[in-house]
Design a protein around this motif. Structure first.
Motif, mmCIF file in Angstrom:
data_model
loop_
_atom_site.group_PDB
_atom_site.id
_atom_site.type_symbol
_atom_site.label_atom_id
_atom_site.label_comp_id
_atom_site.label_asym_id
_atom_site.label_seq_id
_atom_site.Cartn_x
_atom_site.Cartn_y
_atom_site.Cartn_z
ATOM 1 N N ASP A 212 23.379 39.463 75.481
ATOM 2 C CA ASP A 212 23.405 39.011 76.869
ATOM 3 C C ASP A 212 23.463 37.473 76.887
ATOM 4 O OD1 ASP A 212 23.084 38.954 79.622
ATOM 5 O OD2 ASP A 212 20.978 39.522 79.601
ATOM 6 N N LYS A 214 21.586 34.890 79.226
ATOM 7 C CA LYS A 214 20.642 34.900 80.353
ATOM 8 C C LYS A 214 20.658 33.631 81.196
ATOM 9 C CE LYS A 214 17.396 38.432 79.014
ATOM 10 N NZ LYS A 214 16.929 38.792 77.694
ATOM 11 N N GLY A 226 19.725 37.201 85.856
ATOM 12 C CA GLY A 226 19.706 38.603 85.409
ATOM 13 C C GLY A 226 20.636 38.814 84.219
ATOM 14 N N TYR A 269 16.257 50.741 75.262
ATOM 15 C CA TYR A 269 16.887 49.425 75.120
ATOM 16 C C TYR A 269 15.914 48.587 74.313
ATOM 17 C CZ TYR A 269 18.103 44.793 77.367
ATOM 18 O OH TYR A 269 18.417 43.492 77.670
ATOM 19 N N ASN A 285 13.091 48.248 77.014
ATOM 20 C CA ASN A 285 13.404 48.620 78.383
ATOM 21 C C ASN A 285 13.775 50.094 78.378
ATOM 22 O OD1 ASN A 285 13.039 46.020 79.514
ATOM 23 N ND2 ASN A 285 15.034 45.420 78.722
ATOM 24 N N ARG A 287 16.072 51.739 80.205
ATOM 25 C CA ARG A 287 17.303 51.878 80.997
ATOM 26 C C ARG A 287 18.402 51.076 80.318
ATOM 27 N NH1 ARG A 287 17.488 46.643 82.198
ATOM 28 N NH2 ARG A 287 15.493 45.599 82.106
ATOM 29 N N GLY A 289 20.975 47.932 80.123
ATOM 30 C CA GLY A 289 20.913 46.546 80.583
ATOM 31 C C GLY A 289 22.028 46.289 81.594
ATOM 32 N N ASP A 290 21.855 45.235 82.361
ATOM 33 C CA ASP A 290 22.880 44.801 83.290
ATOM 34 C C ASP A 290 23.060 43.304 83.055
ATOM 35 O OD1 ASP A 290 24.448 44.070 85.423
ATOM 36 O OD2 ASP A 290 23.331 45.227 86.896
ATOM 37 N N PRO A 291 24.116 42.824 82.451
ATOM 38 C CA PRO A 291 25.458 43.407 82.307
ATOM 39 C C PRO A 291 25.762 44.123 80.985
ATOM 40 C CG PRO A 291 25.565 41.085 81.751
ATOM 41 C CD PRO A 291 24.122 41.388 82.048
ATOM 42 N N GLU A 292 24.773 44.458 80.174
ATOM 43 C CA GLU A 292 25.108 45.094 78.893
ATOM 44 C C GLU A 292 25.820 46.432 79.079
ATOM 45 O OE1 GLU A 292 22.306 43.634 79.716
ATOM 46 O OE2 GLU A 292 21.172 42.888 78.003
HETATM 47 N N1 GLY Z 1 20.434 41.842 81.076
HETATM 48 C C1 GLY Z 1 19.059 42.021 80.830
HETATM 49 C C2 GLY Z 1 18.491 43.267 81.328
HETATM 50 O O1 GLY Z 1 19.160 44.118 81.868
HETATM 51 O O2 GLY Z 1 17.281 43.438 81.196
#
Ligand code: GLY
Ligand code: AMP
Length: 427
Positions: A212, A214, A226, A269, A285, A287, A289-292
């Motif tokens: 990512d 950040k 994010g 994650y 995490n 879930r 990732g966003d944008p992963e």
């Molecule tokens: N891009 C970091 C996250 O989704 O936690």
């Protein structure tokens, strides 16, 4: 089957897009979705953490499978609530989602099951923290226990950093209950990479790694966001590193969660720091990732709905799973002012021309569709993703697509993937 996707960002658009390719999927609803998710199905105006309304909707509309994007509904127990109502849902239970929802839970779990992470102490108030800190040398890290939208970790390099963290956590009480417990941990000086697995409670499939970006500006300058872009796979996650991640992190985690009576189903994650060729867990995490997600999902060649469905049923023993060997790059296009305050409602130009391109995908993050136009509707507006055989070509392709899109105040990083190119020795 009829599928409900919960969430409204770029991650959710990529999930909806990937599910829409499956012959198993007849109809997709997204709660509450965005301008992009409506292309593949129907948006419904229910917030992602309004669990009661989501359960009602799923019952009334005979939803066969629900996929949850963000962490908040998972940590609030959406999976337990759907399961109690006999509804099939992908993700960890509330207790298992504590791996993300409570850093203290995650740290104690890692210590118990010998999963590599930095040394730490847990404190409950300012006095206890000051007692620990007075003997500590810089740098170190202070982290609040609960969910903090990516703002709860403070890297302490100076007295000023320390005073700022203490002031935010205990004087201004910025984090409220999320800071009832706080971790003080050793600083790890390495390079970050994320590794993802989809787990069926007992087994897992490894997804491509990702990195990512950040900070808001090039060369990792400016405030945290994010995520301003990602690429996958990361050359930092070599075969050797991935093997260590599987043996020292994922396998002991799944076994440990079974022992604790909370088997882990869903996306795992692993946020990692690699140092001296060893992976250490910074955080888990529960879930994508966003944008992963916007770079990982396009690299999955197998049926995504089948993968998710079999994970929920605990049936990975007969799963066939294939990944592309290309690279994917996603550049996030953000509104002027993001991650601070920004205006929305600006017209987005160029999307219609890019609707059907090969190996390029425009994932909507914060857009809305009104009178035949797409308008900006938040901070991170679009995730422009491209695939190619080399990382360099994928980066070039993504930026060529970016040039074709415009909205007032649009800004983005120009160096997505550059760290990967350096590691590969390409530049
Ligand atoms: N891009 C970091 C996250 O989704 O936690
Ligand atoms: P976390 O919320 O735990 O992922 O922390 C947010 C960010 O802080 C990470 O992505 C790292 O960049 C940094 N960070 C967290 N823990 C450490 C650590 N122990 N050593 C160095 N950097 C860290």
């Amino acid at each position: 089957m009829k599928v409900l996707v919960v969430g409204s960002g770029g991650r959710e658009h990529s999930i909806v897009w990937k599910l829409s390719q499956s012959p198993l999927v007849e109809k997709i609803y997204t709660a509450s979705g965005n301008g992009g998710t409506r292309i593949h199905g129907e948006n419904i105006p229910i917030d992602s953490d309004d669990i009661d309304s989501l359960v009602d909707f799923a019952k009334k509309n005979e939803i066969d499978l629900t996929v949850v994007g963000p962490e908040l509904p998972l940590v609030k127990g959406i999976v337990d609530r759907f399961s109690e109502s006999g509804l099939k849902i992908f993700g960890p239970t509330q207790k298992a989602a504590m791996l993300e929802g409570s850093k203290v839970f995650a740290k104690i779990f890692m210590k118990k099951y010998d999963i590599p992470t930095s040394d730490f102490v847990i404190v409950k108030n300012k006095e206890e923290a000051l007692e620990i800190i007075k003997n500590k040398k810089y740098p170190y890290v202070i982290k609040v226990d609960g969910l903090a939208a990516g703002k709860g970790a403070f890297i302490i390099f100076s007295d000023e950093d320390c005073n700022n963290a203490i002031s935010q956590i205990w004087d201004q009480k910025v984090f409220d209950e999320a800071a009832n417990k706080v971790i003080i941990e050793e600083y790890l000086d390495g390079e970050e990479v994320s590794v993802f697995a989809v787990c069926d409670g007992e087994r897992y499939v490894l997804l491509p790694s990702a990195q990512d970006h950040k900070r808001v500006y090039d060369n990792d300058k400016g405030p945290n966001t994010g995520g301003m872009g990602a690429y996958s796979p990361s050359p930092l996650a070599t075969e050797n590193i991935l093997k260590k991640v599987e043996e020292k992190i994922i396998k002991p985690l799944l076994k440990g969660m079974i022992k604790e009576g909370i088997p882990y189903k869903g996306v795992l994650y692993c946020g990692l720091m690699v140092l001296d060729d060893e992976p250490f867990v910074l955080e888990f995490n529960c879930r994508f990732g966003d944008p992963e997600a916007q770079v990982i999902l396009p690299l999955i060649e197998s049926d995504f709905a089948e993968l998710i469905s079999k994970a929920v049923d605990g049936r990975f023993e007969d799963l066939t799973f294939n990944l592309s060997d290309k690279y994917a790059v996603c550049v996030v296009l953000a509104s002027q002012g993001y991650p601070g305050s920004y205006r929305k409602g600006f017209k987005i130009y160029g999307l219609k021309e890019l609707a059907n391109i090969k190996d390029g995908y425009i994932f909507h993050a914060a857009t809305r569709y009104e009178n035949g136009e797409y308008l900006t509707n938040g901070g991170r507006v679009l995730g422009v993703t491209a695939l190619d055989v080399t990382l360099k070509d994928a980066i070039e392709k993504a930026y060529k697509l970016v040039e074709k899109i415009h909205f007032e105040g649009m800004h983005y990083r120009k160096d997505i993937g550059v760290k990967g190119l350096k590691r590969l020795g390409v530049i």
